[in-house]
Each structure stands twice: as structure tokens, then as C-alpha cells.
Design a protein around this motif. Sequence first.
Motif, PDB file in Angstrom:
ATOM      1  N   PRO A 111      -3.429   3.333  -8.838  1.00 23.18           N
ATOM      2  CA  PRO A 111      -1.975   3.187  -8.721  1.00 23.18           C
ATOM      3  C   PRO A 111      -1.325   3.190 -10.097  1.00 23.18           C
ATOM      4  O   PRO A 111      -2.024   3.139 -11.125  1.00 23.18           O
ATOM      5  CB  PRO A 111      -1.828   1.822  -8.046  1.00 23.18           C
ATOM      6  CG  PRO A 111      -3.007   1.053  -8.555  1.00 23.18           C
ATOM      7  CD  PRO A 111      -4.128   2.048  -8.704  1.00 23.18           C
TER       8      PRO A 111
ATOM      9  N   GLY B 183       0.812  -1.205   0.000  1.00 25.63           N
ATOM     10  CA  GLY B 183       0.000   0.000   0.000  1.00 25.63           C
ATOM     11  C   GLY B 183       0.850   1.261   0.000  1.00 25.63           C
ATOM     12  O   GLY B 183       0.557   2.223  -0.723  1.00 25.63           O
TER      13      GLY B 183
ATOM     14  N   LYS C 127      -6.980   5.682  -4.739  1.00 27.51           N
ATOM     15  CA  LYS C 127      -6.495   6.293  -5.957  1.00 27.51           C
ATOM     16  C   LYS C 127      -6.023   5.203  -6.925  1.00 27.51           C
ATOM     17  O   LYS C 127      -5.625   4.114  -6.503  1.00 27.51           O
ATOM     18  CB  LYS C 127      -5.325   7.244  -5.679  1.00 27.51           C
ATOM     19  CG  LYS C 127      -5.706   8.517  -4.929  1.00 27.51           C
ATOM     20  CD  LYS C 127      -6.535   9.446  -5.818  1.00 27.51           C
ATOM     21  CE  LYS C 127      -6.851  10.758  -5.127  1.00 27.51           C
ATOM     22  NZ  LYS C 127      -7.640  11.660  -5.991  1.00 27.51           N
TER      23      LYS C 127
ATOM     24  N   TYR D  98      -6.091  -3.256  -2.981  1.00 23.16           N
ATOM     25  CA  TYR D  98      -5.315  -2.091  -2.582  1.00 23.16           C
ATOM     26  C   TYR D  98      -5.822  -0.813  -3.240  1.00 23.16           C
ATOM     27  O   TYR D  98      -5.668   0.286  -2.696  1.00 23.16           O
ATOM     28  CB  TYR D  98      -3.842  -2.299  -2.924  1.00 23.16           C
ATOM     29  CG  TYR D  98      -3.197  -3.390  -2.093  1.00 23.16           C
ATOM     30  CD1 TYR D  98      -2.666  -3.126  -0.838  1.00 23.16           C
ATOM     31  CD2 TYR D  98      -3.137  -4.704  -2.558  1.00 23.16           C
ATOM     32  CE1 TYR D  98      -2.084  -4.125  -0.077  1.00 23.16           C
ATOM     33  CE2 TYR D  98      -2.566  -5.714  -1.812  1.00 23.16           C
ATOM     34  CZ  TYR D  98      -2.041  -5.416  -0.564  1.00 23.16           C
ATOM     35  OH  TYR D  98      -1.471  -6.417   0.191  1.00 23.16           O
ATOM     36  N   ARG D  99      -6.428  -0.938  -4.388  1.00 26.91           N
ATOM     37  CA  ARG D  99      -6.952   0.252  -5.074  1.00 26.91           C
ATOM     38  C   ARG D  99      -8.039   0.913  -4.236  1.00 26.91           C
ATOM     39  O   ARG D  99      -8.119   2.139  -4.149  1.00 26.91           O
ATOM     40  CB  ARG D  99      -7.507  -0.131  -6.445  1.00 26.91           C
ATOM     41  CG  ARG D  99      -6.481  -0.764  -7.361  1.00 26.91           C
ATOM     42  CD  ARG D  99      -7.084  -1.045  -8.719  1.00 26.91           C
ATOM     43  NE  ARG D  99      -6.151  -1.815  -9.528  1.00 26.91           N
ATOM     44  CZ  ARG D  99      -5.944  -1.630 -10.824  1.00 26.91           C
ATOM     45  NH1 ARG D  99      -6.610  -0.695 -11.466  1.00 26.91           N
ATOM     46  NH2 ARG D  99      -5.093  -2.367 -11.482  1.00 26.91           N
TER      47      ARG D  99
ATOM     48  N   THR E 204     -10.949   2.537  -8.657  1.00 27.10           N
ATOM     49  CA  THR E 204     -11.669   3.435  -7.785  1.00 27.10           C
ATOM     50  C   THR E 204     -13.023   3.859  -8.355  1.00 27.10           C
ATOM     51  O   THR E 204     -13.919   4.291  -7.612  1.00 27.10           O
ATOM     52  CB  THR E 204     -10.824   4.697  -7.517  1.00 27.10           C
ATOM     53  OG1 THR E 204     -10.468   5.282  -8.789  1.00 27.10           O
ATOM     54  CG2 THR E 204      -9.553   4.347  -6.786  1.00 27.10           C
TER      55      THR E 204
ATOM     56  N   ILE F  78      -6.331   2.480  -0.924  1.00 34.53           N
ATOM     57  CA  ILE F  78      -5.565   3.720  -1.058  1.00 34.53           C
ATOM     58  C   ILE F  78      -6.407   4.819  -1.708  1.00 34.53           C
ATOM     59  O   ILE F  78      -6.044   5.997  -1.641  1.00 34.53           O
ATOM     60  CB  ILE F  78      -4.265   3.523  -1.861  1.00 34.53           C
ATOM     61  CG1 ILE F  78      -4.557   3.173  -3.329  1.00 34.53           C
ATOM     62  CG2 ILE F  78      -3.389   2.468  -1.214  1.00 34.53           C
ATOM     63  CD1 ILE F  78      -3.308   3.056  -4.183  1.00 34.53           C
TER      64      ILE F  78
ATOM     65  N   ILE G 109       0.885   4.117  -3.246  1.00 36.21           N
ATOM     66  CA  ILE G 109       0.507   5.519  -3.105  1.00 36.21           C
ATOM     67  C   ILE G 109       1.718   6.428  -3.264  1.00 36.21           C
ATOM     68  O   ILE G 109       1.626   7.501  -3.863  1.00 36.21           O
ATOM     69  CB  ILE G 109      -0.218   5.765  -1.755  1.00 36.21           C
ATOM     70  CG1 ILE G 109      -0.949   7.112  -1.787  1.00 36.21           C
ATOM     71  CG2 ILE G 109       0.736   5.681  -0.580  1.00 36.21           C
ATOM     72  CD1 ILE G 109      -2.075   7.198  -2.794  1.00 36.21           C
TER      73      ILE G 109
ATOM     74  N   ARG H 151       2.517   6.697  -6.929  1.00 35.87           N
ATOM     75  CA  ARG H 151       1.546   7.557  -7.614  1.00 35.87           C
ATOM     76  C   ARG H 151       1.902   9.022  -7.394  1.00 35.87           C
ATOM     77  O   ARG H 151       1.862   9.831  -8.326  1.00 35.87           O
ATOM     78  CB  ARG H 151       0.135   7.286  -7.117  1.00 35.87           C
ATOM     79  CG  ARG H 151      -0.875   8.247  -7.724  1.00 35.87           C
ATOM     80  CD  ARG H 151      -2.264   8.092  -7.139  1.00 35.87           C
ATOM     81  NE  ARG H 151      -3.096   9.225  -7.533  1.00 35.87           N
ATOM     82  CZ  ARG H 151      -3.793   9.307  -8.650  1.00 35.87           C
ATOM     83  NH1 ARG H 151      -3.761   8.316  -9.521  1.00 35.87           N
ATOM     84  NH2 ARG H 151      -4.515  10.376  -8.923  1.00 35.87           N
TER      85      ARG H 151
END
Length: 350
Positions: free
Chosen positions: A185, A45, A183, A177-178, A125, A181, A49, A52
Amino acid sequence: MSPLFRDLLKKVGSGAHTHKDLTRAEAALALQLMLEQVATPAQIGAFLIAHRIKRPTPEEMAGMLDTYNELGPKIPAVEMSDPVMILSQPYDGRDRTFPLSPLTALVLATAGVPVLQHGGDRMPTKEGVPLINLWRCLGVDWSTLTLEQTAHCLAQTGLGFVYLPRHFPAAQGLVPYREQIGKRPPIATLELIWNPYQGRSHIVAGFVHPPTETIIRDALYLHGIQEFTTVKGLEGSCDLPRERTAIIGLARNQDLPWQRLRLHPQDYGMGSSNVPWPEDTTTATKMMAAVLAAEEQPLTASVIWNSGFYLWQGGKADSLNSGLALSSELLRSGKVNQHLQKLQTILEKV
């Protein structure tokens, strides 16, 4: 915890003034450690982020593509007279405009331009409608096929689909994980240039922001890929818009420079509003059926606009106007609908 991965994380996550870009080999290793779950959830994670925020470089994207090419599934090369067109789309789907590429793919395949797509289910997302659902609206469910069965369909009909949850479970493992977080990735950009096919092919990658196009272009060049297309399309897809100029990047071979193509839909009688997504698959199914019946409606015109362009780029028409005429004729004659029925019949037998 992976000390090796921590060192890579420290490089990209050290802040605006002290971070360092990864080498191609380091980026490839970082993604491998994430796909194989050697890195811990906290590390994964944090990396996604941080990377990104830093923004990936073309060299890093090329390294990540190395890992996808090594660990991901591959459809074996099929004997084709034309390269397979890879119509890439954002994996988190569409929620504002009607996705055109499944219908576009049917028109192209009917004309002899093979098409391969890839994707998964609804994904953060955006959580928009994914391609797999649109194909189901057309009576085609790619999710149950093995890679061998997909290759058979590609050979018989010029159409195929690589389904992430079934064919690339390691990549599917990074999907949660999308949401966590909040956002997209860098992997979301990687998915636009990943090509799960071993034979001759032509990647078409959509984008929204110009820096993303530059990353895509330069990463593909680093992989020695000289022929591909980028499209500033609807919601980052490769669907050409109708309410504004279509901005397209053309890479055709090493002897020709990068070319910028701008198409004004109104110059071809195609200027109009983009068709909105109806939000339910029942309505979407009826709208697509109307296109296959060549009914006069905005969605039909949008499909003709897109299909005409790709027929031209795929070598089946000598101009955009000729491509538009061919696309219209294929729909009006019922040949596209017949090709869909052929695909459905083959899928019933595999």
C-alpha cells in the motif's frame, strides 16, 4: 462504518477518470481514521488498494507523514555533534540480496556518524528478512527496549532502532491488510520517509521506481526538509549496488538545486556481483562475523563500498576514495567489532 471516511474513499476510488486527489489535510485524516480503526476493515482495505491504483501524490504523502509524525513514537533529541542518519529500508524485507545496512550502521557509528533505523518483523508482501532479524544475528535485540532505553543506546553508541510492534502498535495494526490486498500500500512509501527522531537528522530513503523518488523528494520538501538523500538501491533499500551504476539523489540545502549523483563501482575497484541472501540466518551470521573480522570476501567489499559512501556523505571523509579507505581501516583494525561489543554490553545493562 465511518461516513466521513467513506467520503474520502469515494474520492480516491471512483475510477481512472473520475477520482480526485486528496488534499494534504484529507490524506492526514484518512490515515488517522485507519490507524485509530475508526474506518471499518472493508473501508481500510478498499482505500489501500484504491489509493495504490490511483498512485499517491506528494501532497497526499506529506499529509500521511503529518499523521505519522503526530501519532507515531519519537526518540527524544540526543546531544550529538553530527546529525543522526536515518537509514530507511522497505519494511517487507529482502529475499534476493544480502542486506548491508546493519553492518554499514556499525561502521558509521564507529566513525562517529550516529544511525537510527526502524522496522518490524517479517511482513507481507515479500516476507523477506527484516532488519530486526539481522541485528539479532549480530547479538543485538532491539525489540525489548523502550523508547527511553533506545535513546540511551543512541547517546552511548550512536545506534538505535525503533521497533514497530512495540513502539507504534497502531501502525502495526495495518500490517494484516498488506497480506489481504496482496500489494504494497502507499504506507510502504510513507515508511521510507518517516523519521522517528526529534533531533537533527538526515534521511536516506531507498527506492526502485523513479516516480517513487519524485514523491519522496516532493513530500519531504513540503515538510520543509531540505537535506536528505535518495538511493536507487538493492531491492528498494539504501544499499548501493555493485553490479550497476549507483543512482543517487542529493538534497543538501535550499540554496542548492536537486543534484543527481551517479557512481560507477568499477571506477573505484568495487564492481562485482551483489552478494545473494543465503536464505538462513546461521549462514548470514557467519558471513557478518567474517566481515567484522575483515576477512576478504564479497560481503566485506560490499560493506566497505556502502560504508565508504556514507562516511563521505556524513562528513567523515573528504572524498569517496577517502571514505572507502576509512571504512576498510575501521574494519581491519577491529574497531567496528569492538563497537559492536560495546553496544552488546550496554544492552545487557539497560
